[in-house]
Enzyme design. Sequence first.
Site, PDB file in Angstrom:
ATOM      1  N   TYR A  75      33.277  41.537  35.771  1.00  0.00           N
ATOM      2  CA  TYR A  75      33.604  40.107  35.817  1.00  0.00           C
ATOM      3  C   TYR A  75      32.492  39.297  36.478  1.00  0.00           C
ATOM      4  O   TYR A  75      31.922  39.727  37.483  1.00  0.00           O
ATOM      5  CB  TYR A  75      34.911  39.881  36.595  1.00  0.00           C
ATOM      6  CG  TYR A  75      35.234  38.411  36.687  1.00  0.00           C
ATOM      7  CD1 TYR A  75      35.742  37.753  35.570  1.00  0.00           C
ATOM      8  CD2 TYR A  75      34.951  37.674  37.829  1.00  0.00           C
ATOM      9  CE1 TYR A  75      35.985  36.388  35.618  1.00  0.00           C
ATOM     10  CE2 TYR A  75      35.194  36.313  37.878  1.00  0.00           C
ATOM     11  CZ  TYR A  75      35.710  35.676  36.762  1.00  0.00           C
ATOM     12  OH  TYR A  75      35.933  34.328  36.795  1.00  0.00           O
TER      13      TYR A  75
ATOM     14  N   TRP B 248      30.023  35.259  36.225  1.00  0.00           N
ATOM     15  CA  TRP B 248      29.508  34.140  35.436  1.00  0.00           C
ATOM     16  C   TRP B 248      28.101  34.361  34.901  1.00  0.00           C
ATOM     17  O   TRP B 248      27.680  33.649  34.010  1.00  0.00           O
ATOM     18  CB  TRP B 248      29.525  32.871  36.286  1.00  0.00           C
ATOM     19  CG  TRP B 248      30.798  32.112  36.170  1.00  0.00           C
ATOM     20  CD1 TRP B 248      32.056  32.576  36.415  1.00  0.00           C
ATOM     21  CD2 TRP B 248      30.942  30.748  35.774  1.00  0.00           C
ATOM     22  NE1 TRP B 248      32.974  31.567  36.211  1.00  0.00           N
ATOM     23  CE2 TRP B 248      32.312  30.431  35.821  1.00  0.00           C
ATOM     24  CE3 TRP B 248      30.037  29.748  35.408  1.00  0.00           C
ATOM     25  CZ2 TRP B 248      32.813  29.169  35.504  1.00  0.00           C
ATOM     26  CZ3 TRP B 248      30.529  28.495  35.097  1.00  0.00           C
ATOM     27  CH2 TRP B 248      31.915  28.216  35.139  1.00  0.00           C
TER      28      TRP B 248
END
Length: 768
Positions: free
Chosen positions: A110, A112
């Site tokens: 996980y 960005w």
Amino acid sequence: MVVETKLTANHWGVGVARVEDGRILSVEAHPDDPNGSPINDNISGGLAGSARILRPAVRKSWLEGEPGRVPRGRDAFVEVSWDRVLDLIAGELARVREMHGNAGIFAGSYGWSSAGRFHHAQSQLKRFLNCIGGFVRSEGNYSYNAALVMMPYIVGPFRSHVAQATRWSVIAEHSDLVVMFGGMALRNTQVSDGGVARHRMADNLEACAEAGVQFVNISPLRTDAAEALSADWMPANPGSDTALMLGLAHVLHDEDLHDPAFLDRYTVGFEKFEAYLTGASDGVAKTAEWAAEKTGLDAAEIRALARRMAGGRCMISVAAGVQRTDYGEQPLWMAVTLAAMLGQIGLPGGGYTVGYGVNANVGNIERLFRWGTMPQGRNPVADFIPVAAISEMLLNPGGAYTYCGETRHFPDARLVWWAGGNPFHHHQHLSRLHEAFQTPDTVIVNDVNWTATTRHADIVLPVAAAQERRDFGAGKSDNGLIPMHALTAPPGEARVEYEMYCDLAARMGVLEAFSEGRSSEEWLEAIWEQTRSAAAGHDQNLPDWKTFMGGDVITLPDPSPNQIFLADFRDEPAENALPTPSGKIEIFSETLASFGLDDCFGHAAWFPPRDLAAGIGEVYLLSGQPKTRLHSQLDNGAYSLSHKIAGREPVLIHPDDAAPLGIAHGDVVELFNARGRCLAGAKVTDEIRQGCVFLWTGAWWDPDFNAPQMRDRHGNPNALTHDLRTSSLSQSPAAHSARVSMRKFEGPLPEIRVHAPPPLSKEDEAEA
Ligand SMILES: Nc1nc2c(c(=O)[nH]1)N[C@H]1C(S)=C(S)[C@@H](COP(=O)(O)OP(=O)(O)OC[C@H]3O[C@@H](n4cnc5c(=O)[nH]c(N)nc54)[C@H](O)[C@@H]3O)O[C@H]1N2
Ligand SMILES: Nc1nc2c(c(=O)[nH]1)N[C@H]1C(S)=C(S)[C@@H](COP(=O)(O)OP(=O)(O)OC[C@H]3O[C@@H](n4cnc5c(=O)[nH]c(N)nc54)[C@H](O)[C@@H]3O)O[C@H]1N2
Ligand SMILES: [Mo]
């Protein structure tokens, strides 16, 4: 030397970089952006700082065959060649697959990472792993996971509903009042996933204020409402939103200000909720007085707000942060219930929206079509974990948990691979994550900088940053197409991830499947052509790849500039039935009730925050997104550093909380609770509600293993947060629900170490 000017795209906007002699001199916002982001100032220093990973590195005791000798996170590293490190990885992947199957590989990964359609770290990793038989993934996100899971049961899919948010221009024209649970922090609207060409939020909010729309900011932070809004500030206790909404609902009901016709036509189950609201079912009427006690507000204030909401066109807004709390499903459900009682859902400027302010674009613009993409392939491994169960999974393989009404079991992750995320930033209760990260056989991390996560790896891969490779930016909810140039070459031996996976794929016999015979540039061109032909279907003429890369940002129009959320459902509820079991808004959900959970019933309900109930800490700890960076990215850049106090992350403390403890503005304080402790720099200010402190997320975790509770020197709130999930329904992160104590820090100030690399040696030196 000549100074060149080149475009780049980041999650916080388009940058115009000045580059000289292979160095980035500066990055500034694009001149066409009405409200460019100063986060650009982090780029040059953050990419060229001493924390940059320059060569592949292997944890010393792991390399020497005694992996348990020094715990992960505390060990030194040995720099090795790319050939050596790729051979090691190929060997480990083969070993783990043979012994445990691909289900022994966890690559939820996980995070960005960076903007750019092709060089997206997670997509690259997942495509590679799918070529060798797959991996265990993670489901959901840290941003609005409770909403992702909850909303489909009660109204419909969250992501598409956010995309359908009522436009700000409609609010300016039609709304009388916007009630903002969790505020609408402009600092967060700097950012949008995948990139943003123009920041429109500040201007759109200003237009609302000029049109006379009134705003109420229900948040512990006054500055969660833009100054231009002159919002009324109602600083309720954190975690008390559901109680406040229940109090408001009780007033509406009691004073016949609710809309039975709407409830009848568009919703199901109001009578069951009504029994809870009035106390007929549990003996407790959820009156304004009841709500006043939970929220710390005045009962008269709550009553007045309810009447004001019913007195005109009212938009209820719930920030994502409000559901990143204990029982975070409940304020969502209660907001929908409250909006349904007001009966304005589907009307221009009325109803509710979850997610205004979560990024630059919600309510401002939406993408016209889906951009081209590199396919990730098919993952033959079906298993997954809810994203925030990472520590639980590692500490409790095989353990049972519930999720969406099912009982599931955690996989046994023997090899963990993370690319483009920083779990030692994003996960809660970091000392527990530190323990959890001791359990796998192998941890691999790709990153640009020596973050706390890379320090917990066995194998660290130095990768090129977005600014060091060609790509194009196109945000998931934006309409800008942005050329991204390689501003400089990657430093040291850092490599473009795609090219690195090609070499690894060749070692594992899957090069053709992974690359399809294409170079990076050939993939880019193919993805651009995909985008271009999709655009043609929307009457948009895009230039060819080379012309595009030589030009400026292209901005496409908003597909529905006058959008009103759920207007079609309101107009024709049968024809445009919601995708819920009843086709209507479910104020009572038979499905959720049938799960029989003790932390999420068949209707919205109040549960007190857990730390408060357990008597932990003296003040609430809020830990929202930082104004000065994106999460933990480039924390060592100039803009991020410029806001630190004595080198630590600032923590906002109310003067009345600071004074009795002898804490003055600029002091270093120690925050602590049963889970951990950290240092931070005191910013004494009345923008924060008394009884709350606010510590921004993203200071790289810098634990001092010789100090009590591995005290973090730097100010990462996740040293203190709990990693309990919102509920057994959605297993979502609940980062905003911690409580802490604090004191002035009197000892000698430890220096921040995490912005410099860990102890490193060369392989031949280590062997000598
Ligand atoms: N206490 C608390 N914790 C929170 C939150 C909160 O409100 N409170 N919010 C949560 C939320 S909403 C989120 S979204 C998460 C964010 O958590 P993350 O998304 O994990 O945070 P980032 O700092 O963006 O991490 C991205 C990492 O990718 C690296 N990177 C950048 N470009 C590249 C690349 O090209 N390749 C590779 N391999 N790596 C790259 C960066 O250096 C950085 O280390 O945090 C969550 N954590
Ligand atoms: N500059 C910048 N912008 C960002 C990001 C970043 O890292 N930097 N990250 C982006 C990402 S990934 C996301 S998910 C979004 C997050 O967007 P949000 O989730 O909206 O942001 P947060 O800052 O977590 O929370 C918003 C506010 O909610 C308030 N709040 C917290 N708990 C409660 C509560 O219990 N009740 C009430 N009423 N209020 C509460 C806090 O005061 C906080 O300021 O931001 C995005 N924007
Ligand atoms: Mo997020």
